[in-house]
Design an enzyme around this catalytic site. Sequence first.
Site, PDB file in Angstrom:
ATOM      1  N   CYS A   2       0.837  -1.206   0.000  1.00 41.95           N
ATOM      2  CA  CYS A   2       0.000   0.000   0.000  1.00 41.95           C
ATOM      3  C   CYS A   2       0.871   1.255   0.000  1.00 41.95           C
ATOM      4  CB  CYS A   2      -0.842   0.068   1.257  1.00 41.95           C
ATOM      5  SG  CYS A   2      -1.609  -1.456   1.707  1.00 41.95           S
ATOM      6  N   ARG A  27       3.736   0.534  -6.707  1.00 43.42           N
ATOM      7  CA  ARG A  27       3.834  -0.365  -5.554  1.00 43.42           C
ATOM      8  C   ARG A  27       2.790  -1.469  -5.632  1.00 43.42           C
ATOM      9  NH1 ARG A  27       6.403   2.662  -1.201  1.00 43.42           N
ATOM     10  NH2 ARG A  27       5.276   1.493   0.378  1.00 43.42           N
ATOM     11  N   TRP A  75      -3.406  -2.493  -1.173  1.00 46.18           N
ATOM     12  CA  TRP A  75      -3.127  -3.835  -1.711  1.00 46.18           C
ATOM     13  C   TRP A  75      -3.767  -4.759  -0.692  1.00 46.18           C
ATOM     14  CZ3 TRP A  75      -0.726  -6.654  -5.533  1.00 46.18           C
ATOM     15  CH2 TRP A  75      -0.266  -7.920  -5.211  1.00 46.18           C
ATOM     16  N   ASN A 101      -0.554   1.909   6.195  1.00 46.82           N
ATOM     17  CA  ASN A 101       0.247   0.986   5.403  1.00 46.82           C
ATOM     18  C   ASN A 101       0.920   0.044   6.386  1.00 46.82           C
ATOM     19  OD1 ASN A 101       1.906  -0.216   3.567  1.00 46.82           O
ATOM     20  ND2 ASN A 101       3.197   1.578   3.198  1.00 46.82           N
ATOM     21  N   GLY A 102       0.784  -1.276   6.191  1.00 47.90           N
ATOM     22  CA  GLY A 102       1.397  -2.239   7.112  1.00 47.90           C
ATOM     23  C   GLY A 102       0.374  -3.246   7.590  1.00 47.90           C
ATOM     24  N   GLU A 480      16.218 -23.688  -8.572  1.00 39.59           N
ATOM     25  CA  GLU A 480      15.720 -22.306  -8.586  1.00 39.59           C
ATOM     26  C   GLU A 480      16.857 -21.329  -8.926  1.00 39.59           C
ATOM     27  OE1 GLU A 480      13.182 -20.642  -8.842  1.00 39.59           O
ATOM     28  OE2 GLU A 480      13.468 -18.691  -7.913  1.00 39.59           O
ATOM     29  N   LYS A 484      16.798 -18.731 -12.086  1.00 39.47           N
ATOM     30  CA  LYS A 484      17.026 -17.274 -11.948  1.00 39.47           C
ATOM     31  C   LYS A 484      18.102 -16.838 -12.926  1.00 39.47           C
ATOM     32  CE  LYS A 484      14.314 -15.895 -10.258  1.00 39.47           C
ATOM     33  NZ  LYS A 484      13.285 -16.777  -9.795  1.00 39.47           N
ATOM     34  N   GLU A 487      16.905 -17.021 -16.731  1.00 33.96           N
ATOM     35  CA  GLU A 487      15.850 -16.123 -17.196  1.00 33.96           C
ATOM     36  C   GLU A 487      16.277 -14.658 -17.236  1.00 33.96           C
ATOM     37  OE1 GLU A 487      12.261 -15.998 -14.804  1.00 33.96           O
ATOM     38  OE2 GLU A 487      13.408 -16.400 -12.999  1.00 33.96           O
ATOM     39  N   HIS A 503      26.034 -40.202 -14.149  1.00 33.73           N
ATOM     40  CA  HIS A 503      25.151 -40.918 -15.068  1.00 33.73           C
ATOM     41  C   HIS A 503      25.019 -40.193 -16.396  1.00 33.73           C
ATOM     42  CE1 HIS A 503      24.143 -43.799 -11.974  1.00 33.73           C
ATOM     43  NE2 HIS A 503      24.093 -42.758 -11.141  1.00 33.73           N
ATOM     44  N   LYS A 602       4.942 -11.497 -16.457  1.00 33.75           N
ATOM     45  CA  LYS A 602       4.848 -11.679 -15.010  1.00 33.75           C
ATOM     46  C   LYS A 602       3.770 -12.692 -14.652  1.00 33.75           C
ATOM     47  CE  LYS A 602       5.885 -10.850 -10.755  1.00 33.75           C
ATOM     48  NZ  LYS A 602       7.065 -11.631 -10.316  1.00 33.75           N
TER      49      LYS A 602
HETATM   50  C1  F6R Z   1      10.495 -17.223 -12.367  1.00 35.32           C
HETATM   51  C2  F6R Z   1       9.081 -16.926 -12.276  1.00 35.32           C
HETATM   52  C3  F6R Z   1       8.136 -17.909 -12.869  1.00 35.32           C
HETATM   53  C4  F6R Z   1       6.905 -18.064 -11.978  1.00 35.32           C
HETATM   54  C5  F6R Z   1       5.865 -18.961 -12.663  1.00 35.32           C
HETATM   55  C6  F6R Z   1       4.638 -19.169 -11.807  1.00 35.32           C
HETATM   56  O1  F6R Z   1      11.245 -16.206 -11.777  1.00 35.32           O
HETATM   57  O2  F6R Z   1       8.688 -15.918 -11.770  1.00 35.32           O
HETATM   58  O3  F6R Z   1       8.745 -19.140 -13.114  1.00 35.32           O
HETATM   59  O4  F6R Z   1       7.307 -18.607 -10.757  1.00 35.32           O
HETATM   60  O5  F6R Z   1       5.476 -18.386 -13.865  1.00 35.32           O
HETATM   61  O6  F6R Z   1       3.987 -17.972 -11.560  1.00 35.32           O
HETATM   62  P1  F6R Z   1       2.965 -17.837 -10.382  1.00 35.32           P
HETATM   63  O7  F6R Z   1       3.708 -18.022  -9.101  1.00 35.32           O
HETATM   64  O8  F6R Z   1       2.383 -16.460 -10.524  1.00 35.32           O
HETATM   65  O9  F6R Z   1       1.930 -18.921 -10.568  1.00 35.32           O
END
Ligand code: F6R
Length: 607
Positions: A2, A27, A75, A101-102, A480, A484, A487, A503, A602
């Site tokens: 928020c 935000r 939010w 906010n919080g 993971e 990171k 990507e 293997h 996203k």
């Molecule tokens: C990687 C990333 C994606 C999401 C995936 C699932 O950094 O952000 O691999 O983790 O697209 O997205 P959500 O969590 O929104 O279902």
Amino acid sequence: MCGIVGYTGVQGAAPILLEGLQKLEYRGYDSAGIAVMEDSRILVSKVTGRIVNLCEKTQNGAAVPGSTGIGHTRWATHGAPTEKNAHPHLSNDGRFAVVHNGIIENYRALREELISKGYVFESETDTEVIVHLMEMYYHGDVKEALIRTSNRLHGSYALGVICSEEPGKIYAVRESSPLILGVGVQENYFASDVTALVNHTRNVIYLEDGEFAEISGDQVSVYDCLGQPIPKKIARIAWDVQAAEKGGYEHFMLKEIMEQPGAVKATITPRIRDGRVFFEELKLSDDELRQITRIVITACGSAYYAGCSGKYVLEQLARIPVEVELASELRYSNPLIDDHTLLIAISQSGETADTIAAIKECKKRGARTLAIVNVVGSTIAQLADYAVYTWAGPEIAVATTKGFTTQLSVLYLLAVLFADRLGYLVGRSAEMIAALQQIPMYIQQAIDMNHRIPRLANKYHKNHSLFFIGRNTDYAIALEGALKMKEISYLHAEAYAAGELKHGTIALIEDHQPVIAVCCNPAVMEKTMNNIIEVKARGAEVLALTFRNNQKIVSAADDFLFIPDVNPVFAAVIEIIPLQLLAYYTAKENKCDIDKPRNLAKSVTVE
Ligand code: F6R
């Protein structure tokens, strides 16, 4: 998260508040509102959705005249994103309006107390307790009411308050939530961050936790929590607006990495009560829990890797078998799911198409469904039988960071909760709770202790390919870490279970091939150590991620990333931090578009 703004001065407040809220849009929010005071009348206007709706509703502020006011972008956390739950909230006597906010952690107890005293609640928010407390403690002195109210609140809060008895004044309080004051000429401001202010003034006062400000058009006074005046320096902001939106960070991703101690704290702290884990949103009786013979975790991308990592902890502590399935696979696999299965679906956005489909498929087959979600009111949150929120706040960078660590934190909480309720934690409960509570602190330490990462990124960024290895929980984090890296830096990065090297993959190891060895799980450390020796014997350059002071690993590897000495059960959520930073700085070396990597979105709302 928020955002709040406040203005008092000689101009109409509403247009300035609306502009400030627009600047805070980055935000993330799902509703917004303003309260403006004219003489001693407070007018409130709220909307769901975007600020443009609020501009329309108020005719760009013309419909809410007055030169003193407060505003808010919300939010949703406590309660859905509705107009009723949007801020500002009004006291029953109409004297006070509050924006917040919080999170107020003890709001439930306060709400019960206030209801028993006759106060009527209009919303489901935690915030509304504040405005009723203000009314209760007000006996002609707003400052005193604010001090007494603040003393009753546990949690994090940045507050903005106006009172119809004091036209021309705004009050602001800060406790573990960002808030700054803007100093102008015959007009003054407060805001969650400088973005909302820089168009009007670059002179700011930084409030510390526990301080509050009494602000009129020609004066800003700051007090400590006892009401004693504190002299404050006025600082000059040199940032441009764009930098300010990122809180001074170059990218949202870095900002979000740095936010993780606070985000994980917001995930964990409200779920621990009286030394036990408690989820208000999880109405699962002990009998129902005992009937669960199997957990299936489903998700995509990083959320799937959070599941891979959480599986180990759930199985180890709660002794329930856990399978982790990619949602895109599970939905088409004619899955063996029945009414003794608990399906845990994980999603930051709550809108991922494959995850939605997998939940629907498993629901059809009788599974109970629990969603770990960040976005309140999202499709997945509504679809599942139980929605557990991560409270990470909005995540703007496409590559998830705080989304991931808060998801994993929820899995840890569930593991401890289930273990406790199934009787597996006898004698260990206090240790587990303390370890959970320390996670935010250790995340901060992991950020602080890895200042050499930019140099390592400079060393490794030119390689075309990186291997990540690890075992068990370390393997999940290697997965993971590799995601990171690929990507955002566009380097080829692959994670392998270290025991699988022989293997096949070891054929690819040659001179100077970088291998990032995640080596933090004591149960398999010796084994991973042997893998490090194997790849080094074939010319690999090893960057080891391990506990600080692990001399054995340090002497075997070429370079190091460190984590502090944490309880190994919950180490994975700390291990990912240096790998996020390594990916970030490598992408920076490669001059990539870090917040918006090519070809990625996203929220993946299509298959
Ligand atoms: C990687 C990333 C994606 C999401 C995936 C699932 O950094 O952000 O691999 O983790 O697209 O997205 P959500 O969590 O929104 O279902």
